[in-house]
Design a protein around this motif. Structure first.
Motif, PDB file in Angstrom:
ATOM      1  N   VAL A 171       0.836  -1.200   0.000  1.00 45.86           N
ATOM      2  CA  VAL A 171       0.000   0.000   0.000  1.00 45.86           C
ATOM      3  C   VAL A 171       0.871   1.250   0.000  1.00 45.86           C
ATOM      4  O   VAL A 171       0.688   2.158  -0.814  1.00 45.86           O
ATOM      5  CB  VAL A 171      -0.971  -0.004   1.209  1.00 45.86           C
ATOM      6  N   LEU A 172       1.834   1.306   0.912  1.00 45.43           N
ATOM      7  CA  LEU A 172       2.692   2.491   1.008  1.00 45.43           C
ATOM      8  C   LEU A 172       3.553   2.654  -0.235  1.00 45.43           C
ATOM      9  O   LEU A 172       3.786   3.774  -0.708  1.00 45.43           O
ATOM     10  CB  LEU A 172       3.554   2.414   2.268  1.00 45.43           C
ATOM     11  N   GLN A 173       4.000   1.526  -0.811  1.00 49.38           N
ATOM     12  CA  GLN A 173       4.796   1.584  -2.034  1.00 49.38           C
ATOM     13  C   GLN A 173       3.975   2.140  -3.201  1.00 49.38           C
ATOM     14  O   GLN A 173       4.442   3.010  -3.936  1.00 49.38           O
ATOM     15  CB  GLN A 173       5.330   0.190  -2.367  1.00 49.38           C
ATOM     16  N   LEU A 174       2.732   1.658  -3.361  1.00 49.55           N
ATOM     17  CA  LEU A 174       1.891   2.138  -4.460  1.00 49.55           C
ATOM     18  C   LEU A 174       1.494   3.592  -4.251  1.00 49.55           C
ATOM     19  O   LEU A 174       1.478   4.370  -5.204  1.00 49.55           O
ATOM     20  CB  LEU A 174       0.651   1.249  -4.633  1.00 49.55           C
ATOM     21  N   ARG A 175       1.185   3.977  -3.016  1.00 46.77           N
ATOM     22  CA  ARG A 175       0.851   5.382  -2.752  1.00 46.77           C
ATOM     23  C   ARG A 175       2.030   6.286  -3.106  1.00 46.77           C
ATOM     24  O   ARG A 175       1.851   7.329  -3.739  1.00 46.77           O
ATOM     25  CB  ARG A 175       0.416   5.576  -1.291  1.00 46.77           C
ATOM     26  N   SER A 176       3.242   5.877  -2.748  1.00 50.15           N
ATOM     27  CA  SER A 176       4.434   6.657  -3.078  1.00 50.15           C
ATOM     28  C   SER A 176       4.658   6.692  -4.591  1.00 50.15           C
ATOM     29  O   SER A 176       4.961   7.744  -5.165  1.00 50.15           O
ATOM     30  CB  SER A 176       5.648   6.060  -2.371  1.00 50.15           C
ATOM     31  N   GLU A 177       4.475   5.551  -5.242  1.00 48.89           N
ATOM     32  CA  GLU A 177       4.654   5.450  -6.699  1.00 48.89           C
ATOM     33  C   GLU A 177       3.733   6.427  -7.433  1.00 48.89           C
ATOM     34  O   GLU A 177       4.154   7.100  -8.376  1.00 48.89           O
ATOM     35  CB  GLU A 177       4.361   4.011  -7.126  1.00 48.89           C
ATOM     36  N   ILE A 178       2.486   6.511  -6.991  1.00 54.68           N
ATOM     37  CA  ILE A 178       1.506   7.347  -7.690  1.00 54.68           C
ATOM     38  C   ILE A 178       1.550   8.797  -7.229  1.00 54.68           C
ATOM     39  O   ILE A 178       1.694   9.718  -8.033  1.00 54.68           O
ATOM     40  CB  ILE A 178       0.093   6.757  -7.538  1.00 54.68           C
ATOM     41  N   PHE A 179       1.409   9.009  -5.922  1.00 55.40           N
ATOM     42  CA  PHE A 179       1.233  10.376  -5.427  1.00 55.40           C
ATOM     43  C   PHE A 179       2.530  11.166  -5.317  1.00 55.40           C
ATOM     44  O   PHE A 179       2.513  12.384  -5.426  1.00 55.40           O
ATOM     45  CB  PHE A 179       0.503  10.365  -4.080  1.00 55.40           C
ATOM     46  N   VAL A 180       3.658  10.503  -5.110  1.00 52.41           N
ATOM     47  CA  VAL A 180       4.923  11.222  -4.969  1.00 52.41           C
ATOM     48  C   VAL A 180       5.696  11.233  -6.290  1.00 52.41           C
ATOM     49  O   VAL A 180       6.052  12.285  -6.798  1.00 52.41           O
ATOM     50  CB  VAL A 180       5.784  10.623  -3.828  1.00 52.41           C
ATOM     51  N   VAL A 181       5.918  10.041  -6.865  1.00 56.66           N
ATOM     52  CA  VAL A 181       6.757   9.950  -8.064  1.00 56.66           C
ATOM     53  C   VAL A 181       5.982  10.350  -9.318  1.00 56.66           C
ATOM     54  O   VAL A 181       6.366  11.294 -10.018  1.00 56.66           O
ATOM     55  CB  VAL A 181       7.359   8.526  -8.213  1.00 56.66           C
ATOM     56  N   GLU A 182       4.879   9.652  -9.613  1.00 61.34           N
ATOM     57  CA  GLU A 182       4.135   9.917 -10.853  1.00 61.34           C
ATOM     58  C   GLU A 182       3.598  11.342 -10.912  1.00 61.34           C
ATOM     59  O   GLU A 182       3.667  12.002 -11.938  1.00 61.34           O
ATOM     60  CB  GLU A 182       2.979   8.912 -10.978  1.00 61.34           C
ATOM     61  N   GLN A 183       3.037  11.813  -9.790  1.00 62.90           N
ATOM     62  CA  GLN A 183       2.458  13.159  -9.777  1.00 62.90           C
ATOM     63  C   GLN A 183       3.468  14.226  -9.375  1.00 62.90           C
ATOM     64  O   GLN A 183       3.110  15.390  -9.237  1.00 62.90           O
ATOM     65  CB  GLN A 183       1.231  13.190  -8.864  1.00 62.90           C
ATOM     66  N   ASP A 184       4.722  13.815  -9.186  1.00 57.29           N
ATOM     67  CA  ASP A 184       5.809  14.736  -8.866  1.00 57.29           C
ATOM     68  C   ASP A 184       5.423  15.683  -7.735  1.00 57.29           C
ATOM     69  O   ASP A 184       5.504  16.902  -7.850  1.00 57.29           O
ATOM     70  CB  ASP A 184       6.215  15.527 -10.120  1.00 57.29           C
ATOM     71  N   CYS A 185       4.984  15.082  -6.623  1.00 51.28           N
ATOM     72  CA  CYS A 185       4.452  15.862  -5.513  1.00 51.28           C
ATOM     73  C   CYS A 185       5.118  15.406  -4.209  1.00 51.28           C
ATOM     74  O   CYS A 185       4.901  14.285  -3.760  1.00 51.28           O
ATOM     75  CB  CYS A 185       2.936  15.666  -5.443  1.00 51.28           C
ATOM     76  N   VAL A 186       5.915  16.281  -3.643  1.00 55.74           N
ATOM     77  CA  VAL A 186       6.557  15.962  -2.375  1.00 55.74           C
ATOM     78  C   VAL A 186       5.582  16.333  -1.259  1.00 55.74           C
ATOM     79  O   VAL A 186       5.199  17.491  -1.109  1.00 55.74           O
ATOM     80  CB  VAL A 186       7.880  16.732  -2.208  1.00 55.74           C
ATOM     81  N   TYR A 187       5.115  15.325  -0.523  1.00 53.12           N
ATOM     82  CA  TYR A 187       4.208  15.571   0.593  1.00 53.12           C
ATOM     83  C   TYR A 187       4.327  14.432   1.584  1.00 53.12           C
ATOM     84  O   TYR A 187       4.898  13.385   1.294  1.00 53.12           O
ATOM     85  CB  TYR A 187       2.762  15.743   0.095  1.00 53.12           C
TER      86      TYR A 187
END
Length: 146
Positions: free
Chosen positions: A19-35
């Protein structure tokens, strides 16, 4: 796709990692969003996971009324890139709505929707509320389903 619904304490270590890996993959890496994705709210949430051939392909995080907002809420809605043409987003959202109805009755549901997905959420019965705003640098709009 097979739907699994678990509380935080029911999640196995490998499931939480996925779950945490996919959330990071989509929301941080794919969407280029540091949060700050790991926000201390996962322990209170119900986690809906969509699996295909034993791989996590979709997910939502669900809160009951009064946990995050006055209304029930669904967040961290995501489908793995490459799996977005199969209708899994609609499937996990419908399962999330059904879980809320079965658990809490006919209560309103609040979401914070990325603005580009307005048509998708409207098709699921959500109605925009208020003005567009930036959340972590991405345009969002509040929506309610009654």
């Amino acid at each position: 796709m097979i739907i699994q619904i678990k509380t935080f304490n029911q999640l196995e270590t490998q499931e939480l990692y996925e779950v945490l890996q996919l959330r990071s993959e989509i929301f941080v890496v794919e969407q280029d969003c540091v949060y700050q994705d790991i926000d201390g709210k996962d322990e209170e949430a119900t986690h809906l996971m969509g699996r295909k051939k034993d791989k996590l392909v979709g997910y939502t995080r669900i809160f009951g009324p009064g946990q995050l907002f006055e209304e029930a809420s669904i967040g961290r809605v995501m489908v793995k890139k490459g799996e977005r043409t199969h209708g899994y987003g609609k499937e996990i959202m419908e399962a999330s709505i059904e879980f809320i109805r079965n658990s809490f009755g006919d209560v309103p549901i609040r979401i914070s929707a990325q603005t580009y997905l307005l048509k998708f959420y409207t098709s699921l019965g959500f109605v925009a509320q208020g003005s567009e705003y930036l959340e972590d640098g991405i345009p969002h709009i509040g929506m309610i389903r009654r």
